[in-house]
Design an enzyme around this catalytic site. Structure first.
Site, PDB file in Angstrom:
ATOM      1  CB  THR A 152       5.479   2.417   0.033  1.00 32.89           C
ATOM      2  OG1 THR A 152       5.016   1.138  -0.565  1.00 32.89           O
ATOM      3  CG2 THR A 152       6.609   2.709  -0.648  1.00 32.89           C
ATOM      4  N   GLY A 184       0.776  -1.061   0.103  1.00 33.40           N
ATOM      5  CA  GLY A 184      -0.100  -0.196   0.075  1.00 33.40           C
ATOM      6  C   GLY A 184       0.838   1.261   0.033  1.00 33.40           C
ATOM      7  CB  CYS A 185       0.097   4.784  -1.064  1.00 35.12           C
ATOM      8  SG  CYS A 185      -1.391   4.932  -0.313  1.00 35.12           S
ATOM      9  CE1 TYR A 186      -1.281   8.058   3.953  1.00 31.87           C
ATOM     10  CE2 TYR A 186      -3.274   6.581   3.879  1.00 31.87           C
ATOM     11  CZ  TYR A 186      -2.530   7.977   3.807  1.00 31.87           C
ATOM     12  OH  TYR A 186      -3.465   9.038   3.446  1.00 31.87           O
TER      13      TYR A 186
END
Lengths: 345, 345, 345, 345
Positions: C152, C148-150
């Protein structure tokens, strides 16, 4: 005065709530809805917590009649066409912020709005609520058709030139730019944040519903004007309209002469401000206020006059002007509740 | 190729660094500065950390001559006027992104730029770098005068109509809107965030320096065109230009006919895209890319044609176009290093 | 390589189209859709005009098998759970950008995602695609679960401290801020422009789906870590994530020591950049690129370490990292097609 | 009342002009400047055209004494230290919006502000103007030191927990986010539009001047609190602050209990609104108003309480709170001139 609002969950409605809260002659506000009855306004708008605690009520003509003196309609197309006549017949003042009653010719309405017009009998009774140029009729009106946001900025910017016949009547081009609040509160692909931010869009090319509204009034002022080019754009900001207006002068003129024309035309107006030489307004300079600020100049090279007219589309372009009309209809001082310094920055 | 950049700490320079990094024929990049020698580029631009580690070098013609084959000048007014002749004489190609060499008439330059023109001898040798309409001269050029951002969007949008003589030559009005990056990197009151966000501004009314540049080229294409109305605005966004162009057709036409005219005119161009019927471009649709996207329509009611032309002002309006010229001058495939999909959203 | 994309009309898909276009080893791209078959991608994304002309195809395992070598799933919850096993069984590589396969414990998935988990057998075969800390497993993977973006931004920011056991394991607080593109392309009240611009929002307090994903990996690295406080916010911008991470040091340290720890940990990583002393990254400094930029410091007064980690959520937080995994799986140089200078400004 | 403003050309000054214009007990406003005497306020702020027409006057104690009853200082560091004592001695009330008089210990001031402190004798006479928690002293004050924007949001958010001793005194972390107006009106690289838009920045890590101000008050309320972690960030918007506050509960609690604590603490406060269960405020919900909106919750997994506190930094964080203090000092109803519905959208 006791006022009712139909459509309080939209942006026009929210702005009426903001502005009417500080109106000294409004003692009671009742919220009606044709679709969301039973909801508390705070569910829709947490920002009015501890200020407004009303529940949206169903529209019943009998209740409306007994509860309020004036009804503001900040509603989508069709609601005013359905309710305004009945509300007026019940003895209440009607101030309609929608476009339902603005066009006197049903065929024109149907062509541009792609829907059925309100009855002619209703439209005939509605007075176009542009106070600066229609004040006498507004004073006696029972039903106000509040101008559109773009027409307000455009007509105030063009009036002195058009009424004096100083321009080539076939030369009017209005390049208009608006913040996104004009598109309303319903989410859409066009106004989805990720698609609208860092983006500048043109829309409804040659087909915007405000074109016939502007042309109708210009034609009233000057019979030689029949069509204009009016083109709207969407700016990545929430509030504000700028109309950049290009017209051909019929004879050579200059900035000083033009400014005097405008200053004279608007000298008694509390909400129109003409900028001094070399200055032109930005939209933020009227943010949150009922002002329309205007700058004007002449280009000797091309013989064209440029007029720059800015408003806050939610205030002077909608709810603020509606209250201005409310004041005039009821004999209050015209700026009552509207003497707001623009919010800057 | 070894290339030099003068002015790498500005936005045009930063964009050259971004784009040249993926150019397969550029093997070495040297940074020069007339004012910031000794500074590492990362101090100015942390975003190039671990990509560029160069220190800005003082401009010495002898070093330039031995170090690079081509020099890009992404500099404020006056720098190109001072250095371009010497650099070209030293045998390097010059691609000047500033306005110093664009106007052939020194008097016109001095009137609009309010400063002294570069020598006529230098200007005469500079080829106007609008590849779509000047490719043959660019191929043989030693010095390129890269077009301004507004002229690029405007001229690509007007060329087919003007060259075919399809419009009233006195009717051209260009209402242009730009992101703030066009104003450069120096902080100012106008581009201070708190004053520019949630705001829409008009500026340099009838006085923008790009007016004579646009007129000069239009006049080359059609001797009957002498003046236009061109009016820029600032949009609260960083990148992107939209030119909304209004012209009067000399005879009745229609959207299909116009689209075919444009499609034919640009059919071999890799960076101009004509939108299909009923579609008009938004600035974000070319974000970060070298495209110019164009939409066009005709309004039967008014007899006016509307052309909508969008570019990324930092790419097609500056550094991307400079590299396009670089490719043409050196016989590389024109899109080398520029085949970038726009960044969306 | 021939690659397929399921979900090309979302933002993750659009970014794959942007990045894969310049990938030297990708020769063919096929677009699949479970809901929009028959639509040309340009109808959804005009910005890819004249670049991509594909029509979305229905997903048939047999066609997929014969048409592509690798499938990227940039899809809403549930699509990967439905299709990934079959696609992998057909012999294609699977790179799943959704959250379907990230959590190894189905009960945890169901608690946080409020929906049924993918089969355990499928999840077991999926390798967590955080290259900097899982490269060896990625090399041999058939199915990648892209982070996921967060997670990462957070995990890259925390890894050196957590793996070395330098912090109080109960003290981790991550205050995260994201642009709106992370919320996807479906219009909603939350990301409606007029409600999101000039606004800063907190959301999903203590309930964001990325919490268990972060905790799962931290726990793998350090068994003493069980829970963290992770809190996301929405910033009025489109792209970019900043994770501001607060942790308690177990013993006194200093900025220099910490920086060395990070520089050592990431010295061979091409997409992690550690900022020099006194510098901290802003989100725009990685805009459009696959970098994760990290700044770090220590406060003697409080004994707390602050780590600032920024990424472009659509690139390193989604599609860029997916391509990084694609490169590793296929033995390509890890940065292939991703060596992009951030776009600034 | 006749009031004077020193520093009317800054943003705090502009906001005083906006708010005082609708204050029923203010009959005259005089503008002073230590650097721009002779300038008309409209030159600096066109948005006040036809509302304010004052020329900035030089500060002479004798004139001040005869012209006004109260002086607001919305000034850069040092001006209040220079003038406040003299103005107070002349018999005028002083309301200082700067940080000059906030810290009681000169050594602390000099450490954090990197400049010489105002005299202790002056600081001793200044009352900290946080009405919700210091009302009795404000009533009798001659000199008010108006709180900083971040301290206002933070202290109102922490007060009930800290005063009741419900949290681990060493656990306070405040992650704060502000619009750019807090940085003032002077253009700078940090707040240059092209660098700030589509960007999210962290700044002054562990060194912000508001840290000791917050700690000083928290320590007054609870002697066991000595240091906190407070970290500010810049959001690409103009107005608004959100403080996301993380603290460790000393014993298990729940959202309902916490909400009741806050509702009780603020039940008589007209400008603090506690959100109902499951709701948290966004900055726009207090835009342009004097409200501080607070949401609160507890995470069973981590034992942490999260408090979300939002204000408009220019109103409750500066000029609005200054007027609130003005009202209290003069015995007016506390909300006089400040009963403004937030502007939304």
């Amino acid at each position: 005065m006791r006022v009712g609002i139909i459509g309080a969950t939209g942006y026009g409605g929210a702005e009426l709530l903001r502005l009417l809260n500080q109106h000294p002659h409004v003692e009671d506000i009742v919220l009606y809805s044709s679709s969301k009855e039973g909801m508390n306004i705070q569910e829709s708008y947490p920002h009015v917590s501890e200020i407004y605690n009303q529940t949206l009520k169903k529209i019943h003509i009998d209740s409306v009649k007994s509860e309020v003196d004036t009804v503001f309609l900040a509603t989508p197309p069709g609601v005013s066409a359905e309710w305004s006549a009945a509300i007026a017949d019940a003895g209440c003042q009607v101030i309609d912020l929608s476009g339902d009653l603005r066009l006197e010719d049903p065929a024109t309405y149907e062509k541009w709005y792609k829907r059925k017009s309100a009855p002619v009998s209703l439209i005939k009774n509605a007075v176009y609520g542009l106070p600066e140029w229609n004040r006498e009729l507004i004073k006696k009106a029972k039903i106000i058709s509040n101008p559109g946001c773009y027409p307000t900025a455009t007509l105030l910017g063009l009036a002195p030139l058009v009424q004096k016949g100083l321009i080539d009547e076939d030369s009017i081009i209005v390049d208009a730019k608006s913040g996104t609040s004009g598109a309303g509160r319903s989410p859409s692909a066009i106004t989805h944040y990720s698609e609208m931010n860092e983006n500048f869009k043109i829309y409804q090319i040659n087909t915007h519903k405000h074109v016939p509204e502007i042309e109708q009034i210009l034609h009233r002022w000057n019979k030689d004007i029949s069509t204009i080019t009016f083109q709207p754009h969407l700016v990545p900001m929430v509030r504000g309209i700028m109309a950049t207006i290009y017209v051909k002068a019929i004879k050579q003129t200059n900035e000083k002469e033009l400014r005097e024309l405008y200053q004279t035309a608007y000298q008694n107006e509390c909400f129109v401000r003409i900028r001094p030489e070399g200055q032109f307004p930005a939209t933020k300079e009227v943010y949150g206020s009922n002002y329309c600020d205007i700058g004007i100049t002449y280009d000797e090279r091309t013989g064209r006059i440029t007029v720059v007219s800015v408003i806050d589309n939610v205030v002077k372009g909608a709810s603020g002007q509606a209250i201005q009309n409310f004041n005039i209809m009821n004999g209050f001082e015209e700026g009552t509740g509207l003497n707001i310094v623009p919010m800057y920055p």
